[in-house]
Design an enzyme around this catalytic site. Sequence first.
Site, short mmCIF file in Angstrom:
data_model
loop_
_atom_site.label_atom_id
_atom_site.label_comp_id
_atom_site.label_asym_id
_atom_site.label_seq_id
_atom_site.Cartn_x
_atom_site.Cartn_y
_atom_site.Cartn_z
CD1 TRP A 14 -2.19 -2.12 0.22
CD2 TRP A 14 -3.21 -0.95 2.07
NE1 TRP A 14 -3.44 -2.49 0.59
CE2 TRP A 14 -4.04 -2.30 1.58
CE3 TRP A 14 -3.61 -0.30 3.16
CZ2 TRP A 14 -5.23 -2.51 2.35
CZ3 TRP A 14 -4.78 -0.68 3.71
CH2 TRP A 14 -5.63 -1.90 3.37
CE LYS A 15 4.39 0.98 -4.40
NZ LYS A 15 5.05 1.38 -5.40
CG HIS A 98 9.45 -1.09 -2.61
ND1 HIS A 98 9.59 -0.01 -3.23
CD2 HIS A 98 8.48 -2.05 -2.92
CE1 HIS A 98 8.59 0.04 -4.29
NE2 HIS A 98 8.12 -1.21 -4.11
CD GLU A 100 7.90 3.10 -4.38
OE1 GLU A 100 7.37 2.97 -3.24
OE2 GLU A 100 7.50 2.80 -5.39
CD GLU A 170 8.06 -4.63 -6.39
OE1 GLU A 170 6.99 -4.86 -6.46
OE2 GLU A 170 8.60 -3.61 -5.73
N GLY A 237 1.26 -2.62 -6.04
CA GLY A 237 1.20 -1.43 -5.46
C GLY A 237 -0.18 -0.72 -5.74
N GLY A 238 -0.12 0.20 -6.98
CA GLY A 238 -1.54 0.79 -7.24
C GLY A 238 -2.62 -0.09 -7.11
P1 PGA Z 1 3.17 -0.81 -8.60
O1 PGA Z 1 3.84 -0.99 -7.45
O2 PGA Z 1 2.27 -2.00 -9.00
O3 PGA Z 1 2.30 0.46 -8.33
O4 PGA Z 1 3.98 -0.72 -9.90
C1 PGA Z 1 4.58 -2.30 -7.21
C2 PGA Z 1 5.40 -2.01 -6.07
O5 PGA Z 1 6.09 -1.02 -5.97
O6 PGA Z 1 5.53 -3.00 -5.17
#
Ligand code: PGA
Length: 256
Positions: A14-15, A98, A100, A170, A237-238
């Site tokens: 969910w970030k 991750h 990010e 990823e 994610g999204g």
């Molecule tokens: P995303 O993110 O599905 O929005 O591309 C995946 C993630 O960063 O784990």
Amino acid sequence: MAREKKRAIIAGNWKMNKTPSETTALINELKPLVENADCDVIVCVPFVSISAAVEAVKGSNIKVGAQNCHWEQSGAFTGEISAQMLCETGVEYVIIGHSERRQYFGETNKTVNKRMRAALAADLNVIVCVGETLEQRESGVTEEILSEQVKIAFCGIEPSDFDKITVAYEPVWAIGTGKTATSEQANAACAHIRDCIVELYNLRLANDIRIQYGGSMNAANAQQLLDEPDINGGLIGGAALKAADFAKIVEVASAN
Ligand code: PGA
């Protein structure tokens, strides 16, 4: 090599989205949609929403994960959370490394390894992320980068911990961009990660470990990606922020 299909693992990342009350609402919406899932279903929520998530998933098949943890048990690390602290909240999973965190918060292969070891020592299940940038892919060093990330992440990890580890491949260029790796590209990278595990450990552990794909996976492309022999799930994610979309991916993974 033809691989037998394993039980899939579908995790939502969910970030930095969903407050505690929004977390309760989304999980309540999700629960009936995934109650018959024949795969592992996990939601990795922000730290402050963990209690709400743990409460909301009670009696359901959904497990809760965090998105990071520190390697020390306690101490002067302002803003950090230890694996032990997570355990006490009822979290069962944690995402480590991750992209990010690597990109914006100075995470390195070495700190990924330290966090992963701490999480495993606390008996948490780990989803460890690896993946190349666009620049690295375009300059032809994807395999090299993945090998290095896997080798350092797994440094000092015992075979007995493997049942608690999932790897998430990823590609950084596919995260949140709407650009998905083709299923062939994704599978080739996952197969390479498996080959790295063979080299570092053995064929049995490499065959047994589950490897997820992550990067713009959604309800429309999940089938094609999950059909690939070396892809055993998704880190989403999204699309994890919409109950119907996430549930659709869970449905596809369950039918595979
Ligand atoms: P995303 O993110 O599905 O929005 O591309 C995946 C993630 O960063 O784990």
